[in-house]
Design an enzyme around this catalytic site. Structure first.
Site, PDB file in Angstrom:
ATOM      1  N   ARG A 159      -8.165 -14.585   8.373  1.00  0.00           N
ATOM      2  CA  ARG A 159      -6.836 -13.974   8.209  1.00  0.00           C
ATOM      3  C   ARG A 159      -5.944 -14.815   7.301  1.00  0.00           C
ATOM      4  O   ARG A 159      -5.146 -14.293   6.532  1.00  0.00           O
ATOM      5  CB  ARG A 159      -6.158 -13.717   9.565  1.00  0.00           C
ATOM      6  CG  ARG A 159      -4.738 -13.162   9.424  1.00  0.00           C
ATOM      7  CD  ARG A 159      -4.242 -12.398  10.648  1.00  0.00           C
ATOM      8  NE  ARG A 159      -4.490 -13.071  11.900  1.00  0.00           N
ATOM      9  CZ  ARG A 159      -3.837 -14.154  12.336  1.00  0.00           C
ATOM     10  NH1 ARG A 159      -2.878 -14.697  11.599  1.00  0.00           N
ATOM     11  NH2 ARG A 159      -4.137 -14.708  13.496  1.00  0.00           N
ATOM     12  N   TYR A 178       7.465   6.319  -5.138  1.00  0.00           N
ATOM     13  CA  TYR A 178       6.370   6.601  -4.211  1.00  0.00           C
ATOM     14  C   TYR A 178       6.958   6.880  -2.820  1.00  0.00           C
ATOM     15  O   TYR A 178       7.706   6.060  -2.289  1.00  0.00           O
ATOM     16  CB  TYR A 178       5.400   5.413  -4.178  1.00  0.00           C
ATOM     17  CG  TYR A 178       4.305   5.622  -3.173  1.00  0.00           C
ATOM     18  CD1 TYR A 178       3.377   6.655  -3.358  1.00  0.00           C
ATOM     19  CD2 TYR A 178       4.214   4.853  -2.028  1.00  0.00           C
ATOM     20  CE1 TYR A 178       2.388   6.892  -2.413  1.00  0.00           C
ATOM     21  CE2 TYR A 178       3.224   5.083  -1.083  1.00  0.00           C
ATOM     22  CZ  TYR A 178       2.318   6.105  -1.283  1.00  0.00           C
ATOM     23  OH  TYR A 178       1.348   6.350  -0.351  1.00  0.00           O
ATOM     24  N   ASP A 217       6.940  -2.204  -8.914  1.00  0.00           N
ATOM     25  CA  ASP A 217       5.689  -1.518  -8.571  1.00  0.00           C
ATOM     26  C   ASP A 217       5.050  -1.105  -9.900  1.00  0.00           C
ATOM     27  O   ASP A 217       5.509  -0.179 -10.559  1.00  0.00           O
ATOM     28  CB  ASP A 217       5.991  -0.298  -7.690  1.00  0.00           C
ATOM     29  CG  ASP A 217       4.726   0.442  -7.244  1.00  0.00           C
ATOM     30  OD1 ASP A 217       3.687   0.314  -7.932  1.00  0.00           O
ATOM     31  OD2 ASP A 217       4.793   1.166  -6.227  1.00  0.00           O
ATOM     32  N   LYS A 224      -5.712   2.142  -6.611  1.00  0.00           N
ATOM     33  CA  LYS A 224      -5.644   3.047  -7.759  1.00  0.00           C
ATOM     34  C   LYS A 224      -6.449   2.481  -8.931  1.00  0.00           C
ATOM     35  O   LYS A 224      -7.660   2.440  -8.857  1.00  0.00           O
ATOM     36  CB  LYS A 224      -4.181   3.315  -8.104  1.00  0.00           C
ATOM     37  CG  LYS A 224      -3.299   3.611  -6.869  1.00  0.00           C
ATOM     38  CD  LYS A 224      -3.665   4.879  -6.146  1.00  0.00           C
ATOM     39  CE  LYS A 224      -2.953   5.072  -4.817  1.00  0.00           C
ATOM     40  NZ  LYS A 224      -1.510   4.969  -4.838  1.00  0.00           N
TER      41      LYS A 224
HETATM   42  C1  LIG Z   1      -0.496   4.835  -3.927  1.00  0.00           C
HETATM   43  C2  LIG Z   1       0.763   4.142  -4.280  1.00  0.00           C
HETATM   44  C3  LIG Z   1       1.338   3.229  -3.383  1.00  0.00           C
HETATM   45  C4  LIG Z   1       0.780   2.974  -1.995  1.00  0.00           C
HETATM   46  O1  LIG Z   1      -0.449   2.322  -2.020  1.00  0.00           O
HETATM   47  P1  LIG Z   1      -1.572   2.484  -0.864  1.00  0.00           P
HETATM   48  O2  LIG Z   1      -2.696   1.676  -1.415  1.00  0.00           O
HETATM   49  O3  LIG Z   1      -1.867   3.937  -0.716  1.00  0.00           O
HETATM   50  O4  LIG Z   1      -1.012   1.907   0.381  1.00  0.00           O
HETATM   51  C5  LIG Z   1       2.490   2.587  -3.794  1.00  0.00           C
HETATM   52  N1  LIG Z   1       3.051   2.817  -5.000  1.00  0.00           N
HETATM   53  C6  LIG Z   1       2.518   3.691  -5.872  1.00  0.00           C
HETATM   54  C7  LIG Z   1       3.190   3.913  -7.192  1.00  0.00           C
HETATM   55  C8  LIG Z   1       1.359   4.379  -5.548  1.00  0.00           C
HETATM   56  O5  LIG Z   1       0.849   5.269  -6.417  1.00  0.00           O
END
Ligand SMILES: *Cc1c(COP(=O)(O)O)cnc(C)c1O
Length: 374
Positions: free
Chosen positions: A47, A99, A171, A196
């Site tokens: 962890r 998001y 982000d 992603k």
């Molecule tokens: C998918 C996404 C998230 C969240 O990520 P997870 O891996 O699904 O928890 C946050 N910001 C953006 C822009 C995203 O496309």
């Protein structure tokens, strides 16, 4: 070194014990102490640290040009860590198109812990300035935004934030480090949903934070504390899968982006489509800022149907090559009716379809869209 080279080599090396060219997976949850009580290999308990995670974190730091990086079990775990590193009574500013998970986490979960938040349209930096309070500690930027691809000027937000004593987190999931480098524009933290483009194959969840300052910075130390004590860490196999995907990240993103540009131009010329949200189009209101702060426009786009929600649902129902699914950044193209996914209270137009362009040939994707749009 250039991004392509870092993507192949960062966090990788020949394994000294075996000569293996690719890393092994260390599934152990615990590691032996030496007789003097120390941990000679630097690992104590998975962890708090694991060889696969350490390798992945050093690759993330290299790709975004940060001094430190932290890997998580999902993008939301990474996002949650940034807000949990703040204090009750602090104020944060976020985009009003972003998001939906981030919006709900801050609005519903963090509000219960006394975090104040304003959601503003960051296309105009004056809206950020007007929302500043003496207690503002963090400005969260998402650019391009999900799902309407709005563009915020990162450097302008950084100037305002730093003058006010606030940090800036970006982000960068949709842009990827291939096209946008927030730390070089002055941001303090970059967040990725590595589910992603980093993972790129729709088969592993993950998140990342990359910081401009190193582990000695008090804020980075707080992030590390929440990561370790909150425990939302990725499994060793997930780290291994992500590290395996990184060498192809620049190539995938370049190819997907080239196709997305073609798809966007096709949609913009189609009579059933009323508007295309893609910052690479000169008609997009954020095009000038995007062209300045990004070196490419990414492979995500959304568009609105002239015939309203039923036309959007109809087109989504008729696609054959695109898959109707949420998420993005994988090798296969996806399409979704975004308002349905975001649920109650969403400001996303009901005639909007969001699209993640994959690695198929542009001609085949355009042919599929042409038949689906009728
Ligand atoms: C998918 C996404 C998230 C969240 O990520 P997870 O891996 O699904 O928890 C946050 N910001 C953006 C822009 C995203 O496309």
């Amino acid at each position: 070194m250039k991004l392509e080279t870092l993507a192949v080599h960062a966090g990788r090396g020949i394994e000294p014990a075996t000569g293996a060219v690719t890393p092994s997976i260390t599934l152990a949850t615990t590691f032996e102490r030496a007789e003097d009580g120390s941990f000679p290999h630097g690992n104590l308990y998975t962890r708090s640290g694991n060889p696969n995670r350490a390798a992945l974190e050093s690759a993330y730091a290299a790709l975004e040009g940060g001094a430190a990086a932290l890997a998580f079990g999902s993008g939301m775990a990474a996002t949650a860590t940034v807000f949990q590193a703040l204090q009750s009574g602090d104020h944060v500013i976020l985009p009003d198109d972003l998001y939906h998970g981030t919006r709900f986490f801050v609005r519903d979960v963090m509000a219960r812990w006394g975090l104040a938040a304003d959601f503003v349209d960051m296309r105009d930096v004056r809206n950020v300035e007007n929302a500043l309070r003496p207690t503002t500690r963090l400005i969260w930027v998402e650019t391009p935004t999900n799902p309407q691809l709005r563009i915020a000027d990162i450097a302008a937000v950084v100037t305002l934030a730093h003058a006010a004593g606030a940090l800036v987190a970006v982000d960068n999931t949709w842009a990827t480090p291939v096209w946008q480098r927030p730390l070089a524009l002055g941001a303090d933290v970059v967040m990725h949903s590595t589910t992603k483009y980093f993972g790129g194959h729709s088969d592993v969840l993950g998140g990342a934070l990359i910081t401009r300052d190193g582990e000695e910075s008090p804020f980075v130390a707080r992030l590390r504390e929440v990561q370790k004590l909150g425990g939302a860490v990725p499994a060793p196999f997930d780290c291994w899968l992500l590290l395996r995907s990184l060498p192809t990240l620049p190539l995938r993103v370049r190819a997907q982006t080239e196709t997305a540009g073609k798809v966007a131009r096709f949609l913009a010329s189609h009579s059933a489509v009323s508007v295309v949200h893609y910052p690479g189009l000169e008609s997009h209101d954020g095009h000038a800022v995007a062209a300045r702060q990004m070196t490419g426009f990414g492979a995500m786009l959304s568009f609105e149907l002239a015939g309203g929600e039923s036309a959007a649902m109809g087109a989504a129902a008729r696609v054959k090559l695109f898959t109707r699914a949420t998420s993005l950044g994988g090798v296969e193209s996806l399409i979704e009716h975004r308002a349905s996914v975001e649920g109650e209270g969403t400001k996303t137009p009901r005639n909007l379809l969001r699209m993640s362009v994959g690695l198929e040939h542009a001609d085949d994707l355009i042919e599929d869209l042409a038949q689906a749009l009728g």
